[in-house]
Design an enzyme around this catalytic site. Sequence first.
Site, PDB file in Angstrom:
ATOM      1  N   GLN A 127     -14.292  -7.284  -2.887  1.00  0.00           N
ATOM      2  CA  GLN A 127     -12.853  -7.034  -3.058  1.00  0.00           C
ATOM      3  C   GLN A 127     -12.114  -8.328  -3.376  1.00  0.00           C
ATOM      4  O   GLN A 127     -10.987  -8.294  -3.868  1.00  0.00           O
ATOM      5  CB  GLN A 127     -12.279  -6.398  -1.788  1.00  0.00           C
ATOM      6  CG  GLN A 127     -12.750  -4.971  -1.558  1.00  0.00           C
ATOM      7  CD  GLN A 127     -12.142  -4.328  -0.328  1.00  0.00           C
ATOM      8  OE1 GLN A 127     -12.877  -3.826   0.507  1.00  0.00           O
ATOM      9  NE2 GLN A 127     -10.830  -4.308  -0.198  1.00  0.00           N
ATOM     10  N   ARG A 146      -8.145   0.561   4.795  1.00  0.00           N
ATOM     11  CA  ARG A 146      -7.001   1.130   4.087  1.00  0.00           C
ATOM     12  C   ARG A 146      -5.708   0.835   4.848  1.00  0.00           C
ATOM     13  O   ARG A 146      -4.902   1.730   5.144  1.00  0.00           O
ATOM     14  CB  ARG A 146      -7.155   2.621   3.891  1.00  0.00           C
ATOM     15  CG  ARG A 146      -6.362   3.062   2.677  1.00  0.00           C
ATOM     16  CD  ARG A 146      -6.699   4.430   2.214  1.00  0.00           C
ATOM     17  NE  ARG A 146      -5.973   4.694   0.990  1.00  0.00           N
ATOM     18  CZ  ARG A 146      -6.431   5.419   0.000  1.00  0.00           C
ATOM     19  NH1 ARG A 146      -7.614   5.953   0.070  1.00  0.00           N
ATOM     20  NH2 ARG A 146      -5.702   5.628  -1.069  1.00  0.00           N
ATOM     21  N   CYS A 147      -5.546  -0.423   5.193  1.00  0.00           N
ATOM     22  CA  CYS A 147      -4.307  -0.825   5.848  1.00  0.00           C
ATOM     23  C   CYS A 147      -4.117  -2.312   5.653  1.00  0.00           C
ATOM     24  O   CYS A 147      -5.009  -2.995   5.180  1.00  0.00           O
ATOM     25  CB  CYS A 147      -4.313  -0.445   7.318  1.00  0.00           C
ATOM     26  SG  CYS A 147      -4.846  -1.699   8.463  1.00  0.00           S
ATOM     27  N   GLU A 201      -2.083   1.936   1.025  1.00  0.00           N
ATOM     28  CA  GLU A 201      -2.432   2.066   2.443  1.00  0.00           C
ATOM     29  C   GLU A 201      -1.539   3.074   3.165  1.00  0.00           C
ATOM     30  O   GLU A 201      -1.918   3.591   4.221  1.00  0.00           O
ATOM     31  CB  GLU A 201      -2.278   0.711   3.159  1.00  0.00           C
ATOM     32  CG  GLU A 201      -2.579  -0.522   2.316  1.00  0.00           C
ATOM     33  CD  GLU A 201      -4.056  -0.695   2.047  1.00  0.00           C
ATOM     34  OE1 GLU A 201      -4.826  -0.091   2.779  1.00  0.00           O
ATOM     35  OE2 GLU A 201      -4.428  -1.407   1.107  1.00  0.00           O
TER      36      GLU A 201
HETATM   37  O1  CDP Z   1      -3.866  -3.395  -3.629  1.00  0.00           O
HETATM   38  P1  CDP Z   1      -4.108  -1.964  -3.989  1.00  0.00           P
HETATM   39  O2  CDP Z   1      -4.395  -1.732  -5.433  1.00  0.00           O
HETATM   40  O3  CDP Z   1      -5.102  -1.299  -3.083  1.00  0.00           O
HETATM   41  O4  CDP Z   1      -2.759  -1.158  -3.599  1.00  0.00           O
HETATM   42  P2  CDP Z   1      -1.381  -0.927  -4.353  1.00  0.00           P
HETATM   43  O5  CDP Z   1      -0.779  -2.203  -4.781  1.00  0.00           O
HETATM   44  O6  CDP Z   1      -0.580  -0.095  -3.432  1.00  0.00           O
HETATM   45  O7  CDP Z   1      -1.743  -0.113  -5.661  1.00  0.00           O
HETATM   46  C1  CDP Z   1      -2.524   1.062  -5.674  1.00  0.00           C
HETATM   47  C2  CDP Z   1      -2.327   1.767  -7.005  1.00  0.00           C
HETATM   48  O8  CDP Z   1      -1.050   2.415  -6.997  1.00  0.00           O
HETATM   49  C3  CDP Z   1      -2.318   0.810  -8.192  1.00  0.00           C
HETATM   50  O9  CDP Z   1      -2.921   1.399  -9.309  1.00  0.00           O
HETATM   51  C4  CDP Z   1      -0.850   0.596  -8.419  1.00  0.00           C
HETATM   52  O10 CDP Z   1      -0.521   0.194  -9.698  1.00  0.00           O
HETATM   53  C5  CDP Z   1      -0.249   1.964  -8.077  1.00  0.00           C
HETATM   54  N1  CDP Z   1       1.144   1.790  -7.632  1.00  0.00           N
HETATM   55  C6  CDP Z   1       2.183   2.316  -8.384  1.00  0.00           C
HETATM   56  O11 CDP Z   1       1.929   2.996  -9.377  1.00  0.00           O
HETATM   57  N2  CDP Z   1       3.479   2.071  -8.002  1.00  0.00           N
HETATM   58  C7  CDP Z   1       3.775   1.367  -6.888  1.00  0.00           C
HETATM   59  N3  CDP Z   1       5.035   1.132  -6.526  1.00  0.00           N
HETATM   60  C8  CDP Z   1       2.730   0.866  -6.098  1.00  0.00           C
HETATM   61  C9  CDP Z   1       1.417   1.083  -6.503  1.00  0.00           C
END
Ligand code: CDP
Length: 806
Positions: free
Chosen positions: A237, A384-385, A760
């Site tokens: 990761q 997942r947090c 998360e």
């Molecule tokens: O770090 P991680 O990718 O696990 O988490 P995240 O930043 O929450 O993003 C997860 C997915 O959700 C990604 O593909 C982001 O682009 C999308 N996302 C989104 O579309 N809009 C947001 N405000 C936050 C995340």
Amino acid sequence: MNDVTLSSAERAEKLEGMGCKRKRVEDIRFVQGKGNFVDDLKLPGMLYGDFTRSPHGHARVKNIDTTKAAALPGVVAVITAETLKTVNLAWMPTLAGDVQMVLADGKVLYQNQEVAFVIAEDRYTAADAADLVEVEYEALPVNVDPLKAMTEGAPIVREDVKDKTDGAHGKRKHPNHIFSWAAGDKAATDAAFEKADVTIKAMIVYPRVHPCPLETCQCVASFDKIKGELTLWGTFQAPHVIRTVGSLISKIPEHKIHVIAPDIGGGFGNKVGAYPGYICAIVASIVTGRPVKWVEDRIENLSTTAFARDFYMDTEIACTKDGKVTGLRCYTIADHGAFDACANATKWPAGLFSIITGSYDFPAAHVLVDGVYTNKAPGGVAYRCSFRVTEAAYCIERAMDIMAQRLGMDPAEFRIKNLIRREQFPYTSAMGWQYDSGDYHVAMQKAMESVGYKKLREEQKAKREAFKRGETRELMGVGVAFFTEIVGAGPSRACDILGIAMFDSAEIRIHPTGTGICRLGTKSQGQGHETTYAQIIATELGLPADNIAVEEGNTDTAPYGLGTYGSRSTPVSGAATAMACRKIKAKAQMIAAYMLEVHDDDLEWDVDRFRVKGAPERFKTMTELAWAAYHEVPPGMEPGLEAINYYDPPNFTFPFGAYICVVDVDVDTGVTKVRRFYALDDCGTRINPMIIEGQIHGGLTEAYGIAMGQEIHYDDEGNVTTASFMDYFLPTAVETPHWETDWTTTPSPHHPIGAKGVGESPNVGGVPCFSNAINDAFAFLGSTHIQMPHDHWRTWTAAEKLGLHG
Ligand code: CDP
């Protein structure tokens, strides 16, 4: 894109930028079985490694005899701690400032600990030979109970540090003690409790669970003796951190280590740290001169790689008699297993647990966490947090329900009374966190209206009467949870891992034809980054998302970054992407001004082009400007159109949500049916609503698993009794409830595009919501807190304890 007949809105839609439910580009390969995972990698001459593991939970290793294993045809080498000592790799540093055995050195400290590593021509031979390694053990007393770890006479887990009075995080008070960590104002909190009209106290346990990604942890190490270079493919990761830590441990210069994380089949925190398998594969490749693959099986994954949670939270809330919270106190014992291998920012051995005041306006709060060693596998990752947010959210959300019950108030009304109000943002919590933005009451109201909350309570009341009259054996529970997350680590002033500041990065190159590539320090494990980062660029630069390739996971090509976990990709690398775009756009504007023979300030941006203010027919599209950047730049300007941004966020982002769950519990069988689950999330600006929905569905399914059945359980002898999917609950489509999703949008004021993380959230909010629903079902019978997991047997037992079986 140059079509002047299209309106701005039509041109914007064609870009498939932010807000668009763009289909996931990575699915084209995934749904055809064409993903490229570590185990797909086959290198010429590749060998396979497998571990001999300890059957004991705690034992002295008297002797290891590898003769029979080494003699098996096809076996190339057998490595033990003695071999590793010759290269000073018998122990490795952990991310938490502790050290960890790579292979058993004198003792084994938990069941299935790695004892020897067998390298063979094929995986089957390696597995057979691993069984032939003969180990003489002398069993030692075992402790798997963290509440007994610091008692007198408790078996000492770590003889190597037993006499050390100081650990990585300060003074130690027992040979099994790792750290004490406190936050908040103890005096003010104690004073609040002295004055309180009403108090509650409960031991709230978040059991040990495991992220169990579908693809287990694995790697291929290939050491080139001629060049002195190591290439390491793995399910990482955080590839750059693995490179840096790998260099520090192995003393191979960092530029001679190439870390590649190909497609990853789920991580959920399990793939952040370094495992003995990586070190052994690397040493094996150095020793044999051939590439070596190590792939965990499911039992190994569940029983030895990073667990999550295992927090025992003794929690109190102080309150006025009309339901205003005045103080929160929590003493936690954190079970870290045999080594402190938690993945937390260095300054916070208990992660972001001090977000424990949640969404409520607590004037005073104090937490104290003691980390302890037990005879269990190490880990303590953010499943997942965001670090320890999930534990904190579960704790406060259960405690709020217990207090509401004590006050005789409806749990939703009690929350509404205490939620932080819109005008209080930016809000500084009693623990010192500055929440960036929120509109909690609107979210709560929307959630309650959407599910018909009042009607549900009326129905529940009628059902409870019917139950009392003996007309039904079913109890109805309504679970409410309102959570606030803290994601996007982090401001580097506060967050580092082993001294590496927690920023992240994006490098964008726009090619002459107006297509481009974006490389990042994060690494998708299924979150759809290839789709969504391109959408940010599409909106920022006015280039179609389809024209942007997104690449992560190769330390030779990606700019340095701290990786993907704790929903940090959007808050940090999403911001870096937008900022890099803005550098490109600023240069493009100068080129446009030169070409249109106007001053920069006379231009305005319109979706995909710079146009002359007051003369919109005079414009240059971004695609035209990309071409110009390579042959028509203003005198003195460097050609090319690319930029890099290392983004150090000024603060975390604070997504939040209101979840409501309705369950029906059969008291005679314990069978619980989830009738409804409604999840309202606010993650600020939404990049891809479809991907967000997918993230919510996945996270809720994991939350359902945790709340309703998951537990990594050890018996008193230290045997892990839940090391396969026969015993560890992983919900399939059959058990998974239907999810109703909803949203509000409160942008983050400090993020360039206003986005907060979301990945998360459903796990953080989902677990307490399920647990509150089950607890709510029994609350009218005098039950205050039933511990997770709420599997049928435990729910039946709860009913039995309440005398419901006659
Ligand atoms: O770090 P991680 O990718 O696990 O988490 P995240 O930043 O929450 O993003 C997860 C997915 O959700 C990604 O593909 C982001 O682009 C999308 N996302 C989104 O579309 N809009 C947001 N405000 C936050 C995340």
